[in-house]
Design an enzyme around this catalytic site. Structure first.
Site, short mmCIF file in Angstrom:
data_model
loop_
_atom_site.label_atom_id
_atom_site.label_comp_id
_atom_site.label_asym_id
_atom_site.label_seq_id
_atom_site.Cartn_x
_atom_site.Cartn_y
_atom_site.Cartn_z
N ARG A 145 11.04 -37.70 -11.06
CA ARG A 145 9.74 -38.36 -10.88
C ARG A 145 9.35 -39.13 -12.15
NH1 ARG A 145 6.12 -40.47 -7.36
NH2 ARG A 145 3.98 -40.16 -8.04
N GLU A 189 2.52 -2.94 -0.27
CA GLU A 189 3.26 -1.95 -1.08
C GLU A 189 2.48 -1.58 -2.34
OE1 GLU A 189 6.29 -0.66 -0.45
OE2 GLU A 189 6.91 -1.88 1.25
N GLY A 226 5.17 2.88 9.55
CA GLY A 226 3.73 2.91 9.80
C GLY A 226 2.99 3.88 8.90
N HIS A 281 -2.11 -5.16 -6.46
CA HIS A 281 -2.00 -5.44 -7.91
C HIS A 281 -2.89 -4.47 -8.70
CE1 HIS A 281 -1.00 -8.10 -11.21
NE2 HIS A 281 -2.28 -8.26 -11.52
N ARG A 312 12.97 -11.20 3.02
CA ARG A 312 13.16 -10.04 2.15
C ARG A 312 12.32 -8.86 2.65
NH1 ARG A 312 9.96 -7.31 0.21
NH2 ARG A 312 8.87 -8.96 -0.87
N SER A 313 11.16 -9.14 3.21
CA SER A 313 10.32 -8.05 3.76
C SER A 313 11.08 -7.32 4.86
CB SER A 313 9.01 -8.60 4.33
OG SER A 313 8.28 -9.27 3.34
N ARG A 323 9.27 -0.88 -3.43
CA ARG A 323 8.61 -1.61 -4.53
C ARG A 323 9.63 -2.07 -5.56
NH1 ARG A 323 3.73 2.84 -4.95
NH2 ARG A 323 2.49 1.97 -3.23
P1 FAD Z 1 -7.80 -2.17 0.70
O1 FAD Z 1 -7.20 -0.85 0.40
O2 FAD Z 1 -8.99 -2.24 1.59
O3 FAD Z 1 -8.15 -2.88 -0.68
C1 FAD Z 1 -8.95 -4.06 -0.77
C2 FAD Z 1 -9.18 -4.37 -2.24
O4 FAD Z 1 -9.85 -3.27 -2.86
C3 FAD Z 1 -7.87 -4.57 -3.01
O5 FAD Z 1 -8.01 -5.59 -3.95
C4 FAD Z 1 -7.68 -3.24 -3.72
O6 FAD Z 1 -6.92 -3.37 -4.93
C5 FAD Z 1 -9.11 -2.84 -3.99
N1 FAD Z 1 -9.23 -1.39 -4.17
C6 FAD Z 1 -9.00 -0.41 -3.26
N2 FAD Z 1 -9.19 0.80 -3.80
C7 FAD Z 1 -9.52 0.59 -5.10
C8 FAD Z 1 -9.82 1.44 -6.20
N3 FAD Z 1 -9.76 2.78 -6.10
N4 FAD Z 1 -10.13 0.87 -7.37
C9 FAD Z 1 -10.15 -0.48 -7.52
N5 FAD Z 1 -9.89 -1.34 -6.52
C10 FAD Z 1 -9.56 -0.81 -5.33
N6 FAD Z 1 1.65 -1.28 5.60
C11 FAD Z 1 2.55 -0.40 6.16
O7 FAD Z 1 2.29 0.80 6.24
N7 FAD Z 1 3.74 -0.85 6.66
C12 FAD Z 1 4.09 -2.16 6.61
O8 FAD Z 1 5.18 -2.54 7.06
C13 FAD Z 1 3.18 -3.10 6.04
N8 FAD Z 1 3.44 -4.45 6.06
C14 FAD Z 1 2.48 -5.35 5.62
C15 FAD Z 1 2.70 -6.72 5.79
C16 FAD Z 1 1.73 -7.64 5.41
C17 FAD Z 1 1.95 -9.10 5.62
C18 FAD Z 1 0.54 -7.18 4.78
C19 FAD Z 1 -0.50 -8.17 4.31
C20 FAD Z 1 0.31 -5.83 4.64
C21 FAD Z 1 1.27 -4.89 5.07
N9 FAD Z 1 1.03 -3.50 4.99
C22 FAD Z 1 1.93 -2.61 5.53
C23 FAD Z 1 -0.26 -3.02 4.51
C24 FAD Z 1 -0.41 -3.02 3.00
O9 FAD Z 1 0.39 -2.03 2.42
C25 FAD Z 1 -1.91 -2.87 2.69
O10 FAD Z 1 -2.49 -4.12 2.99
C26 FAD Z 1 -2.18 -2.50 1.24
O11 FAD Z 1 -1.81 -1.16 1.00
C27 FAD Z 1 -3.66 -2.66 0.87
O12 FAD Z 1 -4.48 -2.09 1.83
P2 FAD Z 1 -5.71 -2.94 2.45
O13 FAD Z 1 -5.19 -4.27 2.85
O14 FAD Z 1 -6.34 -2.08 3.49
O15 FAD Z 1 -6.68 -3.20 1.25
#
Ligand code: FAD
Length: 353
Positions: free
Chosen positions: A237, A332, A98, A335, A58-59, A212
């Site tokens: 089961r 996306e 990206g 939570h 689905r991704s 989303r």
């Molecule tokens: P961070 O932003 O570092 O957050 C870490 C934690 O801190 C989270 O729990 C977050 O909720 C919390 N946090 C951050 N800011 C706040 C705040 N202000 N208040 C409270 N809590 C906060 N991105 C793309 O652009 N294109 C893609 O195709 C894409 N594919 C993906 C595929 C996979 C398998 C995964 C895992 C990610 C992908 N992503 C993609 C990236 C994804 O959108 C990001 O991982 C996501 O936006 C969160 O960013 P981060 O992982 O840097 O976490």
């Protein structure tokens, strides 16, 4: 094929052409550009059924449809639409999106990738991380900051010198989806590859709204598969001389799983009707994505309990769905970020900073 692909962490690349033939790429894109010309309920149901198979598949569809085809339709020139959309719809081209950078996930507005104006185009520098489809993508819709400080969208082609897409390995989640980085070292982007109407952070955020929405349906598909597997298992089961389905505690789990899935479907369906009339708001989409992914994870965990030890085995799909949904909870918009979007809408007070 999916259990085997997940165990081997392999992207079933042959599915790209098959998805094109099935018509699931660009379901809502007008038929004149090779899309399905369908409404948002149809797109949602496709996401649900494909994610019933696997969230990684689905991704692939969400990225291609909502994050690559939709921005080209919405922000692209007619030449760009005709050049890319029919081939993306047919699965002849694979795209990626990206936005996320190594230092900027939840806060894409602080992105560091740059577009510097030169004769006939721009020089793109920087990197993007955690990008679905990246290592195999033929094109990338990329967001970077111009010298004027505005976020701008461009279409990068794989063959452009200075553009590389290293794979991110060792994922325990979305193992059937290929993920990577996008690295830009003085990549020349001709003016013809700039999305003329994609200016400002609102442009990529509007793409995310579409994706989303699809996730809100998709996660329910994973939950439905877990529920059905748990129900079948519970009827077969036998413990203490009875099928475990005969125990009230098992029935409570199943009844609550079905209730939450049904509520999630109603939320997604109502949102779909609002999407069809272009009335859905970002906060409503956040509510549905956040709720439905969270309930899907709970359903998967309850299903895993019903299936006992066998629930962790690759014989059943539950653990694969569970691990997948951990990514779906984060990508996306996490939570918690969706909670903050709702909080800002409810109170009028943004609590992001
Ligand atoms: P961070 O932003 O570092 O957050 C870490 C934690 O801190 C989270 O729990 C977050 O909720 C919390 N946090 C951050 N800011 C706040 C705040 N202000 N208040 C409270 N809590 C906060 N991105 C793309 O652009 N294109 C893609 O195709 C894409 N594919 C993906 C595929 C996979 C398998 C995964 C895992 C990610 C992908 N992503 C993609 C990236 C994804 O959108 C990001 O991982 C996501 O936006 C969160 O960013 P981060 O992982 O840097 O976490």
């Amino acid at each position: 094929i999916i259990e085997d692909c997940a165990q081997k962490a392999e992207f079933p690349v042959q599915m790209v052409k098959k998805f094109g033939e099935l018509g699931v790429f660009g379901a809502t894109i007008p038929m004149q550009y090779g899309g399905g010309g369908l409404d948002y309920i149809s797109y949602g149901l496709m996401c649900q059924e494909i994610e019933r198979g696997d969230s990684g598949m689905r991704s692939t569809i969400s990225v291609q449809s909502s994050l690559v085809m939709w921005p080209i339709l919405e922000y692209g020139s007619e030449v760009q639409r005709l050049k890319y959309l029919p081939k993306l719809a047919a699965g002849e081209l694979l795209g990626c999106f990206g936005l996320t950078e190594p230092n900027h996930g939840s806060d894409p507005g602080s992105m560091e990738s740059t577009l510097k104006k030169v004769d006939g185009g721009y020089l793109l520098n920087g990197s993007k991380s955690w990008i679905s489809n990246a290592p195999l993508a033929d094109i990338a819709v990329v967001w970077a900051r111009t010298e004027a400080g505005r976020v701008q969208g461009v279409i990068v082609e794989r063959a452009m010198p200075g553009f590389t897409t290293p794979e991110i390995k060792n994922k325990w989640s979305l193992r059937t989806s290929i993920t990577g980085e996008l690295v830009f070292d003085q990549v020349f982007i001709p003016d013809s590859q700039v999305l003329p109407h994609a200016v400002g952070l609102k442009a990529p955020l509007a793409c995310l709204d579409k994706a989303r929405y699809g996730i809100a349906w998709g996660a329910l598909g994973a939950a439905m598969d877990c529920y059905e597997v748990a129900l079948d298992y519970a009827k077969e089961r036998v413990q203490f001389d009875k099928p475990i389905a005969a125990f009230q505690l098992t029935q409570k789990k199943l009844a609550e799983m079905l209730t939450e899935i049904t509520k999630g479907q109603l939320l997604a369906w109502r949102l779909g009707t609002l999407m069809n009339s272009e009335k859905a708001t970002t906060a409503q989409i956040s509510m549905a994505k956040r709720n439905n992914v969270a309930i899907a994870l709970n359903v998967a965990r309850e299903a895993r309990q019903i299936v006992g030890a066998m629930g962790i085995s690759g014989t059943f799909p539950i653990m694969r769905h569970l691990m997948n949904l951990e990514s779906v909870l984060t990508y996306e918009g996490t939570h918690d970020i969706h909670l903050l979007i709702l909080g800002a809408e409810i109170t009028g007070i943004p609590a992001f900073k």
